[in-house]
Design a protein around this motif. Structure first.
Motif, PDB file in Angstrom:
ATOM      1  N   LYS A  10     -10.400   1.563   6.813  1.00 37.54           N
ATOM      2  CA  LYS A  10      -9.027   2.027   6.972  1.00 37.54           C
ATOM      3  C   LYS A  10      -8.747   2.424   8.408  1.00 37.54           C
ATOM      4  CE  LYS A  10      -8.211   3.740   2.286  1.00 37.54           C
ATOM      5  NZ  LYS A  10      -7.828   4.928   1.481  1.00 37.54           N
ATOM      6  N   GLU A  14      -3.907   5.319   8.057  1.00 32.78           N
ATOM      7  CA  GLU A  14      -4.069   5.200   6.608  1.00 32.78           C
ATOM      8  C   GLU A  14      -4.814   6.403   6.041  1.00 32.78           C
ATOM      9  OE1 GLU A  14      -4.371   0.616   5.398  1.00 32.78           O
ATOM     10  OE2 GLU A  14      -5.857   1.190   6.900  1.00 32.78           O
ATOM     11  N   ASP A  18      -3.243   9.121   3.361  1.00 35.20           N
ATOM     12  CA  ASP A  18      -3.916   9.282   2.077  1.00 35.20           C
ATOM     13  C   ASP A  18      -3.960  10.736   1.620  1.00 35.20           C
ATOM     14  OD1 ASP A  18      -4.350   6.644   1.547  1.00 35.20           O
ATOM     15  OD2 ASP A  18      -6.427   6.609   2.237  1.00 35.20           O
ATOM     16  N   THR A  42       3.520  -3.407  11.589  1.00 33.29           N
ATOM     17  CA  THR A  42       2.740  -2.324  11.008  1.00 33.29           C
ATOM     18  C   THR A  42       3.507  -1.013  11.064  1.00 33.29           C
ATOM     19  OG1 THR A  42       0.622  -3.357  11.581  1.00 33.29           O
ATOM     20  CG2 THR A  42       0.606  -0.981  11.197  1.00 33.29           C
ATOM     21  N   VAL A  46       4.655   1.219   7.864  1.00 34.99           N
ATOM     22  CA  VAL A  46       4.284   2.622   7.689  1.00 34.99           C
ATOM     23  C   VAL A  46       5.528   3.459   7.401  1.00 34.99           C
ATOM     24  CG1 VAL A  46       3.367   4.673   8.853  1.00 34.99           C
ATOM     25  CG2 VAL A  46       2.199   2.482   9.082  1.00 34.99           C
ATOM     26  N   GLU A  49       6.591   2.934   3.929  1.00 27.77           N
ATOM     27  CA  GLU A  49       5.706   3.624   2.983  1.00 27.77           C
ATOM     28  C   GLU A  49       6.038   5.111   2.914  1.00 27.77           C
ATOM     29  OE1 GLU A  49       0.969   4.280   1.958  1.00 27.77           O
ATOM     30  OE2 GLU A  49       1.557   2.872   3.522  1.00 27.77           O
ATOM     31  N   THR A 336       2.634   0.770  -3.591  1.00 28.80           N
ATOM     32  CA  THR A 336       2.192   2.161  -3.677  1.00 28.80           C
ATOM     33  C   THR A 336       1.780   2.512  -5.102  1.00 28.80           C
ATOM     34  OG1 THR A 336       3.665   2.778  -1.863  1.00 28.80           O
ATOM     35  CG2 THR A 336       2.866   4.555  -3.274  1.00 28.80           C
TER      36      THR A 336
END
Length: 348
Positions: A10, A14, A18, A42, A46, A49, A336
């Motif tokens: 990772k 990441e 988490d 990327t 992110v 997310e 997710t």
């Protein structure tokens, strides 16, 4: 057949995400530093997310006015006028920002946003224009709070309006104003973060962390004790607040590193290595297969596309969405949820 030749390693960002849960916030400064060197895709993934997981962006610690030339002058002027409360009255009559503010001020202000949002969520579309008009003053108010961060106010209002639109589309129940404020602030914060990234803040913060370590060690040697934040700030020609931001980032990095090391397996002896080499591929195939068995057919396909498990390159949410007939936001949300299912099958 799914090709299992991929890495589980990772990236730092990441690992950081988490440990966050819905309702938490992540520092924009910290995130920028961890994303330094990553592609634009990327970075956008992110940010999507964060939205999908309801994790807020905290822009505290980002530097103030940025830019150069006429833009920098305009940014400083906007910040001063907002602070003085004389923004509208001080702008030129033909200034685009003034024209927009006057237009919004002239919109009808009748209606209950909560009730209108509930009706729209129930499928009554005609309330949408009125609801949007009622909420635009909130967008302007929140955008003004972020003046001085390197993004022109008119651009901030535009981004905040996109956040408002997203809040209306995603509202189901609860307090609509709080829901809308979260989305507006998230979009405003994203605009500020992306501007800071364009100005190279991530690289500057990485350098600041390296300089902090060096100065801290040097002062420890000279003073015979740990240096104070004030002493380090003076040596690095930075403010105490900036030093505290760097110190917090170093602390978070150490915590993540320590947690990651605790999860790693003990170092193997040379005698063990051959056995691992003979069995690792089979075990990896078996374990991933077990994890994917708990997903639906769509989720399995989505995960395979996103992580390149079918022999190709990992695809972005946009590329995955085109293949599966989904929006990027739907892809991120489904990913997710699928990853959460997979994690829940891993014994604690």
């Amino acid at each position: 057949m799914i090709d299992l030749e991929f890495s589980f390693e990772k990236a730092p960002w990441e690992d950081r995400l988490d440990v966050l849960q819905s309702g938490d916030a992540v520092s924009a400064v910290e995130l920028l530093t961890m994303l330094e060197g990553e592609s634009e895709d990327t970075v956008q993934n992110v940010l999507l997310e964060l939205e999908a997981r309801s994790i807020a962006l905290d822009i505290a610690g980002l530097p103030g006015s940025m830019g150069s030339g006429e833009t920098a002058v305009r940014l400083r002027r906007e910040a001063e006028l907002v602070k003085s409360g004389a923004l509208l009255a001080s702008l030129e009559e033909n200034d685009p920002l003034r024209l927009y503010l006057e237009e919004v001020a002239g919109l009808p202000a009748a209606g209950d946003p909560q009730r209108m949002a509930e009706r729209f969520a129930g499928g009554y579309d005609p309330v949408l224009p009125g609801l949007t008009n009622l909420m635009l003053p909130l967008v302007i108010e929140m955008a003004q709070e972020m003046t001085g961060y390197g993004v022109l106010l008119l651009d901030l209002i535009q981004e905040g309006s996109l956040g408002l639109w997203q809040s209306i589309l995603s509202f189901r129940n609860g307090d609509f104003r709080s829901h809308a404020a979260w989305w507006i602030r998230q979009y405003l914060s994203k605009a500020v973060l992306l501007q800071a990234r364009e100005m190279g803040l991530g690289q500057k913060m990485k350098q600041a962390m390296e300089d902090y370590r060096a100065v801290d060690e040097h002062l420890l040697s000279d003073l015979g004790r740990n240096a104070t934040a004030e002493e380090i700030a003076e040596a690095m020609h930075m403010t105490v607040q900036q030093i505290q931001t760097v110190r917090d980032m170093l602390s978070a990095a150490r915590m993540l590193s320590s947690a990651k090391q605790d999860m790693e397996e003990p170092e193997q002896t040379p005698e063990d290595e051959q056995h691992v080499e003979d069995t690792a591929y089979f075990q990896s195939r078996q374990r991933v297969s077990e994890l994917l068995d708990g997903l639906s057919q769509l989720e399995t396909k989505l995960i395979a596309l996103r992580f390149g498990l079918e022999g190709g390159q990992p695809l972005s949410p946009e590329e995955t969405g085109r293949k599966l007939g989904m929006t990027p936001e739907e892809v991120v949300a489904a990913e997710t949820a699928a990853l959460a299912k997979m994690r829940n099958t891993i014994p604690s």
